[in-house]
Design an enzyme around this catalytic site. Structure first.
Site: not given
Ligand code: NAP
Ligand code: GCO
Length: 266
Positions: A146, A159
């Protein structure tokens, strides 16, 4: 030549939390490159719906419900993958949760839950699949980090602690396993439009304005933006990239807090 660098035929990939959002886009990109893709999530019910969504695009995935933070559950899940699909060649530690609560209001149990899923989870799953990769002298592990792997921000202490830890866990895995021809890298997504960011993106939320102003590309990222970076890190094209954190963020980490369009003075 270029095509064969990205050809993943014969490989087995596991994407944790791959049922929607970023994980689903990663799963699609890796499947389209020819790998057999296993998608994990927390519930059979949700995974059934995801499998149907993949099928609409002609992509067949294998689904496995298990909790990445529970060692027994991971062991059972991966044993099933090994029996039904094969031993894992590409692991994407993508599953994650976030809690946006200021430190003084965040119960310690909630802090620990985020660390368990976002940091200890990738350790547990990697520890379970790495021995077979080491034996094969080939493997790719991608840890989804992240912006919060390198920066803090108001209200996301657990986080940030977890994702900061994951950046250095990635480095440490590379130091221990690179000699066995394993490549372990991280991806640092910028702000990506998914369910996780819906609460700070939709309904005129001020954070949306901040993201739009501070991201030089002037937009939120799409899950596909991350999927293609994961494809690179899963492929032969990245065989000498190790312990790296690749930001895919529209330039936000390159920007010293300037507001796009308002600071074009020289
Ligand atoms: P999301 O739509 O909330 O998806 C998260 C996934 O993780 C879901 O499929 C969920 O499964 C699964 N999960 C949660 N707890 C779990 C567990 N204990 N065991 C197995 N699976 C689990 O989030 P996303 O935005 O796609 O994020 C995916 C990854 O990217 C995360 O690590 C997040 O921190 C990272 N990220 C996201 C962003 C952003 O801007 N969106 C930025 C930086 C990093 P269920 O659907 O079954 O609950
Ligand atoms: C938030 C956080 C971040 C972003 C992401 C950035 O959602 O509040 O600032 O978590 O989703 O991880 O890389």
């Amino acid at each position: 030549m270029i095509d064969s660098l990205f050809d993943l035929s014969g490989k087995v990939a596991l994407i944790t939390g791959g049922g929607h959002g970023i994980g689903m886009a990663i799963a699609k990109a890796i499947a389209q490159a020819g790998a057999k893709v296993c998608v994990n999530g927390t519930s059979e019910e949700k995974l059934r719906k995801s499998k149907a969504e993949f099928a609409e695009e002609g992509i067949e995935v294998f689904t496995f419900a298990f909790d990445v933070s529970n060692e027994q559950s991971v062991d059972d899940g991966i044993s099933k993958i090994e029996a039904d699909v094969g031993s894992v060649d590409i692991l994407v530690n993508n599953a994650g949760i976030i809690k946006r609560v200021p430190i003084l209001d965040l119960p310690v149990a909630d802090f620990k839950q985020v660390l368990d899923i976002d940091l200890v989870g990738p350790l547990i799953v990697s520890k379970r699949v790495a021995p077979a990769m080491i034996e094969k002298r080939a493997g790719k592990i991608i840890n989804i980090c992240s912006l919060m792997s390198v920066y803090g921000r108001y209200s996301v202490s657990a986080y940030a602690a977890a994702k900061g830890g994951l950046k250095l866990l990635t480095a440490n895995m590379a130091c221990e396993w690179a000699k066995y021809n394993l490549q372990i890298n991280g991806i640092g997504p910028g702000y990506i439009a998914t369910a996780q960011t819906a609460p700070i993106r939709e309904g005129g939320h001020p954070f949306n304005d901040l993201v739009m102003a501070r991201t030089p590309a002037g937009r939120w990222g799409t899950p596909e933006d991350i999927g293609y970076a994961a494809l690179f890190l899963s492929s032969k094209a990245s065989d000498f990239v190790n312990g790296h954190l690749l930001f895919v963020d529209g330039g936000i980490t390159a920007n010293f807090g300037y507001v796009a369009g308002e600071n074009e003075v020289h």
